[in-house]
Design a protein around this motif. Structure first.
Motif, PDB file in Angstrom:
ATOM      1  N   SER A 297       0.807  -1.221   0.000  1.00 54.44           N
ATOM      2  CA  SER A 297       0.000   0.000   0.000  1.00 54.44           C
ATOM      3  C   SER A 297       0.838   1.268   0.000  1.00 54.44           C
ATOM      4  O   SER A 297       0.308   2.373  -0.172  1.00 54.44           O
ATOM      5  CB  SER A 297      -0.918   0.013   1.225  1.00 54.44           C
ATOM      6  OG  SER A 297      -0.142  -0.003   2.419  1.00 54.44           O
ATOM      7  N   CYS A 298       2.151   1.125   0.183  1.00 51.44           N
ATOM      8  CA  CYS A 298       3.019   2.294   0.252  1.00 51.44           C
ATOM      9  C   CYS A 298       3.216   2.892  -1.150  1.00 51.44           C
ATOM     10  O   CYS A 298       3.443   2.150  -2.119  1.00 51.44           O
ATOM     11  CB  CYS A 298       4.370   1.914   0.847  1.00 51.44           C
ATOM     12  SG  CYS A 298       5.433   3.336   1.206  1.00 51.44           S
ATOM     13  N   PRO A 299       3.160   4.216  -1.273  1.00 44.04           N
ATOM     14  CA  PRO A 299       3.306   4.831  -2.603  1.00 44.04           C
ATOM     15  C   PRO A 299       4.735   4.788  -3.147  1.00 44.04           C
ATOM     16  O   PRO A 299       4.951   5.062  -4.329  1.00 44.04           O
ATOM     17  CB  PRO A 299       2.868   6.281  -2.363  1.00 44.04           C
ATOM     18  CG  PRO A 299       3.106   6.518  -0.909  1.00 44.04           C
ATOM     19  CD  PRO A 299       2.820   5.207  -0.241  1.00 44.04           C
ATOM     20  N   ILE A 300       5.701   4.457  -2.295  1.00 39.30           N
ATOM     21  CA  ILE A 300       7.088   4.411  -2.738  1.00 39.30           C
ATOM     22  C   ILE A 300       7.613   2.988  -2.632  1.00 39.30           C
ATOM     23  O   ILE A 300       7.258   2.248  -1.703  1.00 39.30           O
ATOM     24  CB  ILE A 300       7.961   5.379  -1.893  1.00 39.30           C
ATOM     25  CG1 ILE A 300       9.356   5.539  -2.515  1.00 39.30           C
ATOM     26  CG2 ILE A 300       8.072   4.914  -0.448  1.00 39.30           C
ATOM     27  CD1 ILE A 300      10.182   6.655  -1.874  1.00 39.30           C
ATOM     28  N   GLU A 301       8.411   2.571  -3.598  1.00 43.30           N
ATOM     29  CA  GLU A 301       9.009   1.245  -3.558  1.00 43.30           C
ATOM     30  C   GLU A 301      10.277   1.263  -2.718  1.00 43.30           C
ATOM     31  O   GLU A 301      10.888   2.311  -2.500  1.00 43.30           O
ATOM     32  CB  GLU A 301       9.323   0.770  -4.972  1.00 43.30           C
ATOM     33  CG  GLU A 301       8.087   0.526  -5.815  1.00 43.30           C
ATOM     34  CD  GLU A 301       8.425   0.015  -7.208  1.00 43.30           C
ATOM     35  OE1 GLU A 301       9.620   0.042  -7.567  1.00 43.30           O
ATOM     36  OE2 GLU A 301       7.502  -0.396  -7.923  1.00 43.30           O
ATOM     37  N   ARG A 302      10.676   0.063  -2.271  1.00 45.35           N
ATOM     38  CA  ARG A 302      11.836  -0.039  -1.387  1.00 45.35           C
ATOM     39  C   ARG A 302      13.098   0.589  -1.998  1.00 45.35           C
ATOM     40  O   ARG A 302      13.815   1.339  -1.335  1.00 45.35           O
ATOM     41  CB  ARG A 302      12.070  -1.517  -1.049  1.00 45.35           C
ATOM     42  CG  ARG A 302      13.021  -1.772   0.136  1.00 45.35           C
ATOM     43  CD  ARG A 302      14.389  -2.216  -0.261  1.00 45.35           C
ATOM     44  NE  ARG A 302      14.439  -3.304  -1.194  1.00 45.35           N
ATOM     45  CZ  ARG A 302      14.356  -4.603  -0.874  1.00 45.35           C
ATOM     46  NH1 ARG A 302      14.174  -4.975   0.359  1.00 45.35           N
ATOM     47  NH2 ARG A 302      14.472  -5.522  -1.835  1.00 45.35           N
ATOM     48  N   GLN A 303      13.376   0.291  -3.260  1.00 49.12           N
ATOM     49  CA  GLN A 303      14.579   0.824  -3.889  1.00 49.12           C
ATOM     50  C   GLN A 303      14.550   2.348  -3.945  1.00 49.12           C
ATOM     51  O   GLN A 303      15.558   3.009  -3.682  1.00 49.12           O
ATOM     52  CB  GLN A 303      14.751   0.249  -5.292  1.00 49.12           C
ATOM     53  CG  GLN A 303      16.033   0.721  -5.979  1.00 49.12           C
ATOM     54  CD  GLN A 303      16.232   0.089  -7.360  1.00 49.12           C
ATOM     55  OE1 GLN A 303      15.596  -0.893  -7.695  1.00 49.12           O
ATOM     56  NE2 GLN A 303      17.126   0.670  -8.134  1.00 49.12           N
ATOM     57  N   GLN A 304      13.397   2.911  -4.275  1.00 45.33           N
ATOM     58  CA  GLN A 304      13.268   4.366  -4.317  1.00 45.33           C
ATOM     59  C   GLN A 304      13.527   4.977  -2.949  1.00 45.33           C
ATOM     60  O   GLN A 304      14.241   5.977  -2.815  1.00 45.33           O
ATOM     61  CB  GLN A 304      11.867   4.760  -4.776  1.00 45.33           C
ATOM     62  CG  GLN A 304      11.563   4.505  -6.235  1.00 45.33           C
ATOM     63  CD  GLN A 304      10.135   4.895  -6.561  1.00 45.33           C
ATOM     64  OE1 GLN A 304       9.190   4.244  -6.118  1.00 45.33           O
ATOM     65  NE2 GLN A 304       9.984   5.972  -7.310  1.00 45.33           N
ATOM     66  N   LEU A 305      12.936   4.369  -1.937  1.00 45.77           N
ATOM     67  CA  LEU A 305      13.100   4.892  -0.587  1.00 45.77           C
ATOM     68  C   LEU A 305      14.553   4.813  -0.146  1.00 45.77           C
ATOM     69  O   LEU A 305      15.106   5.778   0.406  1.00 45.77           O
ATOM     70  CB  LEU A 305      12.213   4.112   0.391  1.00 45.77           C
ATOM     71  CG  LEU A 305      12.334   4.518   1.866  1.00 45.77           C
ATOM     72  CD1 LEU A 305      12.034   5.999   2.056  1.00 45.77           C
ATOM     73  CD2 LEU A 305      11.414   3.657   2.736  1.00 45.77           C
ATOM     74  N   GLN A 306      15.189   3.683  -0.413  1.00 51.13           N
ATOM     75  CA  GLN A 306      16.584   3.532  -0.025  1.00 51.13           C
ATOM     76  C   GLN A 306      17.462   4.572  -0.738  1.00 51.13           C
ATOM     77  O   GLN A 306      18.370   5.150  -0.131  1.00 51.13           O
ATOM     78  CB  GLN A 306      17.071   2.114  -0.321  1.00 51.13           C
ATOM     79  CG  GLN A 306      18.446   1.813   0.263  1.00 51.13           C
ATOM     80  CD  GLN A 306      18.837   0.356   0.118  1.00 51.13           C
ATOM     81  OE1 GLN A 306      18.476  -0.300  -0.852  1.00 51.13           O
ATOM     82  NE2 GLN A 306      19.573  -0.164   1.097  1.00 51.13           N
TER      83      GLN A 306
END
Length: 394
Positions: A297-306
């Motif tokens: 449900s998060c609008p950002i993916e893990r790679q983007q956030l990292q």
């Protein structure tokens, strides 16, 4: 790029006790007993005592503690050992090195720990042991483990590499099963100045066999009763670890305090799909790692956030990005994509945040603020324009 919040900062831990550490090293230098010296015997006894075990046997690494420990428990060719797919590969490698057959099972999505219901379905007449991995610093439930082992007549061999002095249900990590493997890799809650490991056990026969296996299988010098290896915790490393051991309870409490602040600061982001791995151990969790999930449900993916956190000077990690059954080295085990859906999904969503004694409250706030900013920025980018909204309404 300036690193504002490192993933681990060992200097904060070592600087206040630097003189003690130097004195301990100097003592070994003067004694000259660099292999199987007195400092090793002293540390083995001390670490076993605080962990609720009868015996400790120091070895060269946590991986050796697993491999040789299983052999010391008479687990080998023809035996099946159940372990989670969601673990560091050392657990799996240890089983293979012992000559046993690893049987992987899925994990619980909330805690990332082994799923005992899945484990029950994997049991065969050849199953001899289960390795619960006390992942991230949280123990698998001892009561459930003991009931499981009693029901299916299995040995419990704990992988406690990330769980020094962790507690749950009045048990310490390392005191539940017949034996337990620990790692003293430098970044662990109790870390050496290099590699190191230890087997803890309540069984004197296991301890005695482990002592032989780590030292070429010798029961006495030049008399070898079994094909062992050379895997001994250096006396210098043991001396360092023994000096650090009295500080471990406070360091663990510091980690818990930091984790509780993370929990509180991250709570408003739960609605945006930022979910911490669940703590079911209360104050017994020692938080070797603090891990969040970037949910669907998060609008950002893990790679983007990292990437955004890295750009902000905040270091993070992923533990672990590829489950054991999908590693190229283990294709011969016969597993494939889709076999362990929870472990596979977690591997794409988990992110480890900075965690170490000395991490300040303001740094925790900075990490969480950076996460919130990244999520909100992506949300705004993804918001439909007025024209888009009108077309949706139409």
């Amino acid at each position: 790029m300036t690193i504002r919040v490192p993933f681990v900062d060992l200097k904060l831990q070592h600087e206040p006790i630097q003189m003690q550490l130097q004195d301990a090293i100097q003592s070994v230098l003067e004694q000259g007993d660099f292999i199987l010296g007195q400092a090793l015997s002293d540390f083995e006894a001390a670490f076993a005592a605080v962990s609720g075990a009868a015996y400790g046997v120091g070895v060269a690494s946590g991986t050796d503690a697993i491999a040789l420990g299983l052999q010391a428990c008479n687990i080998g060719a023809g035996d099946e050992v159940i372990l989670p797919a969601n673990t560091f590969v050392a657990t799996l490698i240890g089983v293979l090195r012992a000559g046993a057959k690893p049987i992987l099972v899925d994990c619980d999505r909330r805690t990332a720990l082994i799923d005992l219901e899945a484990a029950a379905k994997a049991i065969t007449p050849q199953t001899k042991a289960i390795i619960p991995v006390h992942l991230y610093g949280q123990m698998v439930s001892p009561r459930q483990l003991l009931n499981f082992a009693d029901t299916y007549r299995l040995l419990i061999f704990e992988d406690a590499a990330q769980a020094h002095l962790a507690q749950r249900e009045e048990y310490y990590a390392g005191s539940v099963g017949i034996a337990a493997a620990f790692s003293f890799y430098p970044s662990k809650n109790l870390g050496a100045f290099g590699d190191g490991g230890m087997l803890l056990t309540r069984d004197s026969d296991v301890a005695q066999k482990m002592v032989r296996l780590r030292n070429y299988g010798a029961s006495q010098k030049y008399f070898h009763t079994e094909p062992g290896t050379n895997s001994r915790l250096d006396t210098l490393q043991a001396a360092v670890l023994h000096q650090k051991l009295p500080y471990l309870p406070q360091w663990n409490r510091d980690r818990l305090t930091i984790a509780q602040q993370y929990d509180n600061e991250l709570a408003p982001l739960a609605a945006a799909g930022i979910i911490p791995i669940e703590n079911q151990s209360g104050t017994g969790h020692v938080y070797h790692l603090y891990v969040i999930k970037i949910d669907d449900s998060c609008p950002i993916e893990r790679q983007q956030l990292q990437e955004k956190l890295t750009a902000a000077g905040i270091q993070t990690g992923i533990h672990y990005p590829i489950p054991c059954h999908l590693q190229p080295a283990f294709t011969n085990l016969g597993y494939q994509l889709g076999d362990f859906p929870q472990a596979e999904k977690l591997s794409k969503q988990i992110l480890s945040l900075p965690m170490y004694p000395g991490l300040s409250s303001s740094q925790v706030k900075e990490v969480v603020a950076a996460i919130a900013h990244a999520v909100s920025t992506i949300s705004q980018v993804n918001e439909p324009s007025p024209a888009d909204l009108s077309s949706v309404v139409a």
